[in-house]
Design an enzyme around this catalytic site. Structure first.
Site, mmCIF file in Angstrom:
data_model
loop_
_atom_site.group_PDB
_atom_site.id
_atom_site.type_symbol
_atom_site.label_atom_id
_atom_site.label_comp_id
_atom_site.label_asym_id
_atom_site.label_seq_id
_atom_site.Cartn_x
_atom_site.Cartn_y
_atom_site.Cartn_z
ATOM 1 N N LYS A 47 0.548 -0.806 -0.100
ATOM 2 C CA LYS A 47 0.344 0.277 0.471
ATOM 3 C C LYS A 47 0.809 1.255 0.174
ATOM 4 C CE LYS A 47 -1.724 1.482 3.910
ATOM 5 N NZ LYS A 47 -1.710 2.938 4.202
ATOM 6 N N ASN A 48 1.806 1.429 0.915
ATOM 7 C CA ASN A 48 2.624 2.653 1.043
ATOM 8 C C ASN A 48 3.929 3.103 -0.275
ATOM 9 O OD1 ASN A 48 1.190 2.653 3.397
ATOM 10 N ND2 ASN A 48 2.924 2.564 5.187
ATOM 11 N N ARG A 74 -4.665 10.181 4.472
ATOM 12 C CA ARG A 74 -3.917 10.959 4.284
ATOM 13 C C ARG A 74 -2.743 11.247 3.761
ATOM 14 N NH1 ARG A 74 -0.224 11.788 7.228
ATOM 15 N NH2 ARG A 74 -0.709 14.054 7.994
ATOM 16 N N CYS A 107 -5.498 12.214 13.218
ATOM 17 C CA CYS A 107 -5.936 10.930 13.146
ATOM 18 C C CYS A 107 -5.918 10.204 14.631
ATOM 19 C CB CYS A 107 -5.155 10.451 11.880
ATOM 20 S SG CYS A 107 -3.542 9.707 12.548
ATOM 21 N N ARG A 167 0.269 14.087 13.048
ATOM 22 C CA ARG A 167 1.016 13.467 11.994
ATOM 23 C C ARG A 167 0.255 15.184 11.147
ATOM 24 N NH1 ARG A 167 -1.294 8.222 9.863
ATOM 25 N NH2 ARG A 167 1.030 8.209 8.754
ATOM 26 N N ASP A 198 4.602 0.561 12.147
ATOM 27 C CA ASP A 198 3.526 0.035 11.725
ATOM 28 C C ASP A 198 3.454 -1.267 12.014
ATOM 29 O OD1 ASP A 198 2.407 2.202 11.013
ATOM 30 O OD2 ASP A 198 3.102 1.463 8.143
ATOM 31 N N VAL A 253 7.737 7.270 17.293
ATOM 32 C CA VAL A 253 7.204 7.667 15.935
ATOM 33 C C VAL A 253 6.581 7.833 16.315
ATOM 34 C CG1 VAL A 253 7.028 7.341 13.618
ATOM 35 C CG2 VAL A 253 8.598 6.138 14.704
ATOM 36 N N ARG A 303 -8.418 -1.006 4.781
ATOM 37 C CA ARG A 303 -7.968 0.548 4.329
ATOM 38 C C ARG A 303 -6.184 -0.496 3.289
ATOM 39 N NH1 ARG A 303 -5.847 4.601 7.960
ATOM 40 N NH2 ARG A 303 -4.672 4.705 6.426
HETATM 41 C C1 UD1 Z 1 3.825 7.067 6.495
HETATM 42 C C2 UD1 Z 1 3.435 5.688 6.218
HETATM 43 C C3 UD1 Z 1 2.843 5.000 7.732
HETATM 44 C C4 UD1 Z 1 3.870 4.864 8.708
HETATM 45 C C5 UD1 Z 1 5.020 5.996 9.111
HETATM 46 C C6 UD1 Z 1 6.167 6.169 9.558
HETATM 47 C C7 UD1 Z 1 2.401 5.538 4.635
HETATM 48 C C8 UD1 Z 1 1.223 5.853 3.541
HETATM 49 N N1 UD1 Z 1 2.485 6.001 5.463
HETATM 50 O O1 UD1 Z 1 3.561 7.889 7.740
HETATM 51 O O2 UD1 Z 1 2.845 3.841 7.594
HETATM 52 O O3 UD1 Z 1 3.271 4.380 9.869
HETATM 53 O O4 UD1 Z 1 5.278 6.292 7.048
HETATM 54 O O5 UD1 Z 1 7.241 4.395 8.865
HETATM 55 O O6 UD1 Z 1 3.956 6.103 3.873
HETATM 56 N N2 UD1 Z 1 5.895 14.500 11.219
HETATM 57 C C9 UD1 Z 1 6.608 15.472 11.341
HETATM 58 N N3 UD1 Z 1 6.627 16.071 10.311
HETATM 59 C C10 UD1 Z 1 6.184 16.733 8.792
HETATM 60 C C11 UD1 Z 1 6.011 15.065 8.698
HETATM 61 C C12 UD1 Z 1 5.700 14.065 9.800
HETATM 62 O O7 UD1 Z 1 6.332 16.407 12.427
HETATM 63 O O8 UD1 Z 1 5.602 17.697 8.417
HETATM 64 C C13 UD1 Z 1 6.438 13.408 12.367
HETATM 65 C C14 UD1 Z 1 5.323 12.795 12.365
HETATM 66 O O9 UD1 Z 1 4.728 13.679 12.802
HETATM 67 C C15 UD1 Z 1 5.721 11.381 12.975
HETATM 68 C C16 UD1 Z 1 6.687 10.984 12.842
HETATM 69 O O10 UD1 Z 1 7.141 12.231 12.150
HETATM 70 O O11 UD1 Z 1 5.655 11.385 14.690
HETATM 71 C C17 UD1 Z 1 6.851 10.322 11.049
HETATM 72 O O12 UD1 Z 1 6.080 10.293 10.710
HETATM 73 P P1 UD1 Z 1 6.031 10.139 8.680
HETATM 74 O O13 UD1 Z 1 6.825 9.566 7.810
HETATM 75 O O14 UD1 Z 1 6.198 11.434 7.770
HETATM 76 O O15 UD1 Z 1 5.026 8.960 8.375
HETATM 77 P P2 UD1 Z 1 3.958 9.403 7.050
HETATM 78 O O16 UD1 Z 1 4.680 9.656 5.679
HETATM 79 O O17 UD1 Z 1 3.046 10.199 7.488
#
Ligand code: UD1
Length: 417
Positions: free
Chosen positions: A22-23, A92, A116, A121, A304, A326, A396
């Site tokens: 999915k990701n 998201r 969420c 996030r 995850d 995380v 999902r």
């Molecule tokens: C992706 C995955 C999700 C997985 C996560 C961490 C997809 C579609 N989803 O989510 O399944 O759980 O990686 O492996 O690929 N953060 C900030 N600012 C930002 C962006 C992120 O503070 O602009 C923080 C987030 O709140 C979180 C951490 O960084 O605490 C990691 O988030 P991120 O790696 O961005 O996760 P996603 O891309 O949303």
């Protein structure tokens, strides 16, 4: 609404095929927005999040044809640059259209995702990176509005390695003028697949899979043709299901290099894991040892897989500690596992699990995607019947999970509530 019913106690035996990730599929689908022409992606899993992505692409004007696991996307008639709230709030990852739309059309309007179930996030690092490439970002009525006549390469150092942020920036920088360097980039296998896919479209990206990625911008990208990599989180979920039921399962599509953290923890639990032709054979022990884990970015233990591993630790003979680093609020499954008899205490960002000999089936409620998988895993090993409701979360991200588990000998089915 539907629910999943499980009668626990059957050891899983046999072979299971993991679906496309999915990701990985989501950023690949959105990457097709970068090119004028017809892209084709195969091994796309049949999931609710993929349907949402397809709806979003159509909303933007792309023609999308889905047949089986193949998606054909014609990105030559894009007429809108807006990702609306009703789609972004459902998923998201919709924010990943920001980079491609901005890079190709100089303008994107994307609803802010908001919080969420697993935490706040934010997308501040995506926006900061795009600003460094020269975009003007404004917030207006809950929407991020990004504009740029021409994006220009820049050095961007992420405060923390964000998966989505790295993906958005990779896609934007691919069509920017000059060189972009991403420092402290995320290193997940899904980032590597996206960079490979963009390179096959004509991008010039080096270093994906390491913390420093260099992108030489190009003027134009060709349509994408690729196949989605196997889902390492789905694979890991089947591996844990095999271990908790003391089963013997060959997981086709599980890749050792992508699962090192999980494999070493499952071996500590007592499992035997052997690489075979296109997968991993997992044999669960009779007695499970308690193991501590701490989630972190790849190649660390994936957040995850945290909920599923916690279900496993409820069966261990002793006390284990699971620390979530995380996401700040990713213990929603704890209360539901407690309803099944688990002894779990939360201590800040950690959960302390005292293994119980036997969990008992109960009606439980899925609270998010991976929490749903955790409850199913617990149900497979629990006495009597477990009923998991709100399984739209499960749909999902897991393709026909109950059918795949039933083929391995589990007593599990879906029914109307
Ligand atoms: C992706 C995955 C999700 C997985 C996560 C961490 C997809 C579609 N989803 O989510 O399944 O759980 O990686 O492996 O690929 N953060 C900030 N600012 C930002 C962006 C992120 O503070 O602009 C923080 C987030 O709140 C979180 C951490 O960084 O605490 C990691 O988030 P991120 O790696 O961005 O996760 P996603 O891309 O949303």
């Amino acid at each position: 609404m539907e629910k999943i019913v499980i009668k626990g106690g059957q050891p899983l035996r046999g072979e299971v095929q993991v679906s496309g990730a999915k990701n990985s599929a989501l950023p690949l689908l959105f990457a097709t927005l970068l090119a004028d022409g017809v892209s084709e992606i195969s091994n796309v899993p049949a999931l609710r999040d993929i349907n949402t992505a397809v709806r979003l692409l159509r909303e933007l004007g792309a023609e999308v044809d889905v047949s089986g696991d193949r998606c054909v996307i014609n990105g030559s008639k894009i007429r809108s640059i807006e990702a609306p709230y009703d789609l972004v709030k459902t998923m998201r990852a919709s924010v990943l259209v920001l980079g491609p739309l901005l890079a190709r059309f100089g303008h994107a309007r994307v609803s802010l995702p908001g919080g969420c179930a697993i935490g706040a996030r934010p997308i501040n690092l995506h926006l900061k990176g795009l600003e460094a490439l020269g975009a003007t970002i404004t917030l207006d009525h809950g929407y991020v509005e990004a504009t740029a006549d021409k994006l220009r390469g820049a050095k961007i150092s992420f405060d923390l390695p964000t998966v989505g942020g790295t993906e958005n920036l990779l896609m934007a920088a691919a069509l920017a003028e000059g060189e972009t360097v991403l420092e402290n980039a995320a290193r997940e296998p899904e980032i590597v697949q996206l960079a490979d896919a963009l390179n096959s479209m004509g991008a010039m990206i080096e270093g994906a899979g390491t913390a420093i990625i260099k992108i030489q911008g190009v003027d134009k990208l060709e349509p994408l043709k690729c196949s989605v990599i196997p889902d390492r989180i789905e694979a890991g979920t089947f591996m844990i299901a095999a271990v908790i039921t003391s089963g013997d399962v060959l997981v086709h599509g599980a890749v050792s290099a992508d699962q090192e953290a999980l494999i070493s923890k499952l071996i500590e639990v007592g499992a035997t894991i052997t690489p075979e032709a296109d997968g991993l054979r997992v044999v669960g022990p009779k007695k499970m040892q308690p193991v501590d884990i701490r989630t972190s970015v790849f190649p660390g233990f994936p957040t995850d897989m945290q909920a599923q591993f916690m279900a496993l630790m409820t069966r261990a003979e002793g006390t284990s500690r699971i620390s979530e680093t995380v996401f700040e609020n990713r213990f929603m499954h704890v209360c539901e596992l407690q309803r099944m008899g688990a002894d779990i205490q939360i201590d800040g960002h950690s959960a302390i699990i005292r293994g119980t000999k036997q969990m008992t089936g109960a009606p439980v409620m899925a609270t998010d995607l991976r929490a749903s998988a955790s409850l199913i895993i617990a149900g497979l090993a629990a006495e009597n019947t477990t009923e998991v409701s709100r399984i739209y979360h499960l749909d999902r991200g897991y393709e026909k999970i109950e059918k795949k588990l039933a083929a391995l000998g589990a007593k599990i089915w879906r029914e109307e509530e």
